[in-house]
Scaffold this motif. Sequence first.
Motif, PDB file in Angstrom:
ATOM      1  N   UNK A  47       0.824  -1.217   0.000  1.00  0.00           N
ATOM      2  CA  UNK A  47       0.000   0.000   0.000  1.00  0.00           C
ATOM      3  C   UNK A  47       0.860   1.271   0.000  1.00  0.00           C
ATOM      4  N   UNK A  48       2.067   1.174   0.562  1.00  0.00           N
ATOM      5  CA  UNK A  48       2.946   2.341   0.596  1.00  0.00           C
ATOM      6  C   UNK A  48       3.592   2.662  -0.737  1.00  0.00           C
ATOM      7  N   UNK A  51       1.260   3.627  -6.675  1.00  0.00           N
ATOM      8  CA  UNK A  51       1.231   5.034  -7.101  1.00  0.00           C
ATOM      9  C   UNK A  51      -0.210   5.551  -7.090  1.00  0.00           C
ATOM     10  N   UNK A  52      -0.727   5.738  -5.869  1.00  0.00           N
ATOM     11  CA  UNK A  52      -2.140   6.102  -5.734  1.00  0.00           C
ATOM     12  C   UNK A  52      -2.420   7.493  -6.319  1.00  0.00           C
ATOM     13  N   UNK A  53      -1.398   8.356  -6.369  1.00  0.00           N
ATOM     14  CA  UNK A  53      -1.612   9.693  -6.935  1.00  0.00           C
ATOM     15  C   UNK A  53      -1.701   9.671  -8.463  1.00  0.00           C
ATOM     16  N   UNK A  54      -1.362   8.556  -9.097  1.00  0.00           N
ATOM     17  CA  UNK A  54      -1.459   8.424 -10.557  1.00  0.00           C
ATOM     18  C   UNK A  54      -2.711   7.644 -10.937  1.00  0.00           C
ATOM     19  N   UNK A  55      -3.257   7.930 -12.122  1.00  0.00           N
ATOM     20  CA  UNK A  55      -4.341   7.084 -12.622  1.00  0.00           C
ATOM     21  C   UNK A  55      -3.839   5.650 -12.738  1.00  0.00           C
ATOM     22  N   UNK A  56      -4.740   4.691 -12.535  1.00  0.00           N
ATOM     23  CA  UNK A  56      -4.313   3.297 -12.685  1.00  0.00           C
ATOM     24  C   UNK A  56      -4.077   2.989 -14.171  1.00  0.00           C
ATOM     25  N   UNK A 247      -6.415   1.032  -8.641  1.00  0.00           N
ATOM     26  CA  UNK A 247      -5.086   0.448  -8.465  1.00  0.00           C
ATOM     27  C   UNK A 247      -5.049  -0.635  -7.378  1.00  0.00           C
ATOM     28  N   UNK A 248      -5.891  -0.502  -6.345  1.00  0.00           N
ATOM     29  CA  UNK A 248      -5.925  -1.518  -5.285  1.00  0.00           C
ATOM     30  C   UNK A 248      -6.514  -2.825  -5.817  1.00  0.00           C
TER      31      UNK A 248
END
Lengths: 347, 347
Positions: A47-48, A51-56, A247-248
């Motif tokens: 989870x760390x 790249x959650x700030x990027x589109x999947x 992304x998850x």
Amino acid sequence: MVKFLRERFATMAPYHSAYLTEGVILNSNESPYSVPEELVAYMKERVGDLLVNRYPDTDSLELANAVAKVYDVKIENVVCGVGSDELIDCILGSTLEDGDKVLMPYPSFSMYSQFTQLNSGQMIKVPLKSDFTYDVTAIKEVVCKEQPKVIFLCNPNNPTGCIFTRDEIRSILEVAKGLVVVDEAYAEFSEKEISMIPYVNDYDNLIVLKTFSKAYALAGARVGYGIACEAVINLINTVRPPYNVNIFSQAIGTWAIEHRDIFLENARRIVDNRKMLEQGLRNLGLKPYPSEANFVWLTLPESVFEALEEKQIYIRKMKIEDSIYYRINAGTPEENNKLLEALKVLV
Amino acid sequence: MVKFLRERFATMAPYHSAYLTEGVILNSNESPYSVPEELVAYMKERVGDLLVNRYPDTDSLELANAVAKVYDVKIENVVCGVGSDELIDCILGSTLEDGDKVLMPYPSFSMYSQFTQLNSGQMIKVPLKSDFTYDVTAIKEVVCKEQPKVIFLCNPNNPTGCIFTRDEIRSILEVAKGLVVVDEAYAEFSEKEISMIPYVNDYDNLIVLKTFSKAYALAGARVGYGIACEAVINLINTVRPPYNVNIFSQAIGTWAIEHRDIFLENARRIVDNRKMLEQGLRNLGLKPYPSEANFVWLTLPESVFEALEEKQIYIRKMKIEDSIYYRINAGTPEENNKLLEALKVLV
């Protein structure tokens, strides 16, 4: 009528459903088991650095690749969606002109008719036989006569648990000019060899839908996939919303398919639980129909449903024509026993 | 043409896009900053107790409730979706009859026309003025003449960065009989008071769309929401797919809105970065148009795009009529400097 709403949707109402988190929940064909500890550990680790700030990845390529590897197909044969639900919608949205015919056996998964209505199609329902098995002869007759644009075959069937054999599906594929959607959401629970995935490249009008919501115990992640020849995958990709799978869910789905043995073993455990449930129901004089899935289908005396709900035991109630039926998914042995104990004084 | 595809989609092609994870990525209006450490810690803590084996709450009530609280509206005024994209699709899907008119200024967010085509509507594009600001007079004239079923107003505008004042939006709302969709995906970056959220209950034809993908740096989670009067929310809920937002995105969105100060501070930092980028571009003799968002819009000498791409610096290229323009989102100061350094030898 709701202002601005399309006239043809006038009879439709906003869909809501209570979010159940406590009690014995046997009404949604979910897995009674939590996700494996290994998957939780993996997600904590990942989870760390996701790249959650990027589109999947709009094509879910890592996941599609893992799926392709497991089924020995090419990545071009795979498309991923927000559950198989989204893929059902994309199939109908890409193909249906106003009023085009769609076929489903009945009863079967309710989203087939829901999405057909939303996509301006006209649903033809071919009833199951009186023993709630598929009426292949009737299906083929209607296919030949009406040549529906899309044909849904749920295998095993939700909510009745009956199946098509591969030969039966082949015989429908051979007379169908439209797209045949074989929904194998529950196929991991069947003890028969029914999957049509090995044959997707033999037909230009076949797509198999799969989900992580059932045997993979990941209903909360909302991820599924379709496997078909490349042309049918392109058809779906023409209308599939960009960046559809977050992304998850991509990461979890990839881990799950790469560790499918864990889940298939769980699926076998759930089948054992279903058999235990069936036996317990029969011991009470009830008659569940034969099922190849993780649930059973039966009639119950009136008022049982409400009495169970009062005890926080939740099963699914369905009206088919003028009769009421119930779909109960297998819980853990403990949950099954709670249900059977409660039924003992009610039936 | 792809077999089975609707004839009216014949010109459409499957959408694909490379998944960039390395280099200086300034082409998708994403946040250049990772999600806050506190959010990563929260997710590590939560991931073990989220009920991933159960379907998510179909109404995303926890998230909707957090949103309602922040904006001082009722939960009945909120709907959550897979990004605001899904809500755009639901708005069009619930309202458009075949051939119905939809209005958008042009250029604006490309998904308005994409989803309009998919929902069988007819898009009317009202050009921005030659300085790439909104032409409110022209918009009102076309609204009065054509009375489109749906009107999209992106505020600030993607890709040009221009804005509507509240009075301008009110003046459009007052002449519009159709549904006015104010897309505030980038509103956190504007230094003007432009949000129409405080006024959603004053109009029965207004909906404001918001996303977690921009100021909240959560593009990978694919979650957004709409705020409107209850009737408009019901309209969307009539066609919204059940269980649309997965359990991870619901949890993350809820945390984010409950800790919005962290993100709003970040948004201010990104605005500073945009100002730095603008100044740097002007120092090179380039002329970015005024922007109230996290990106700038400008023309560049030919061949710059490819030269930047070779250095793994990614910006967005767009063809508007016969001219080419570029949209560059603000990166970190370091990323901005890499871009400006590279441009120095190219312009």
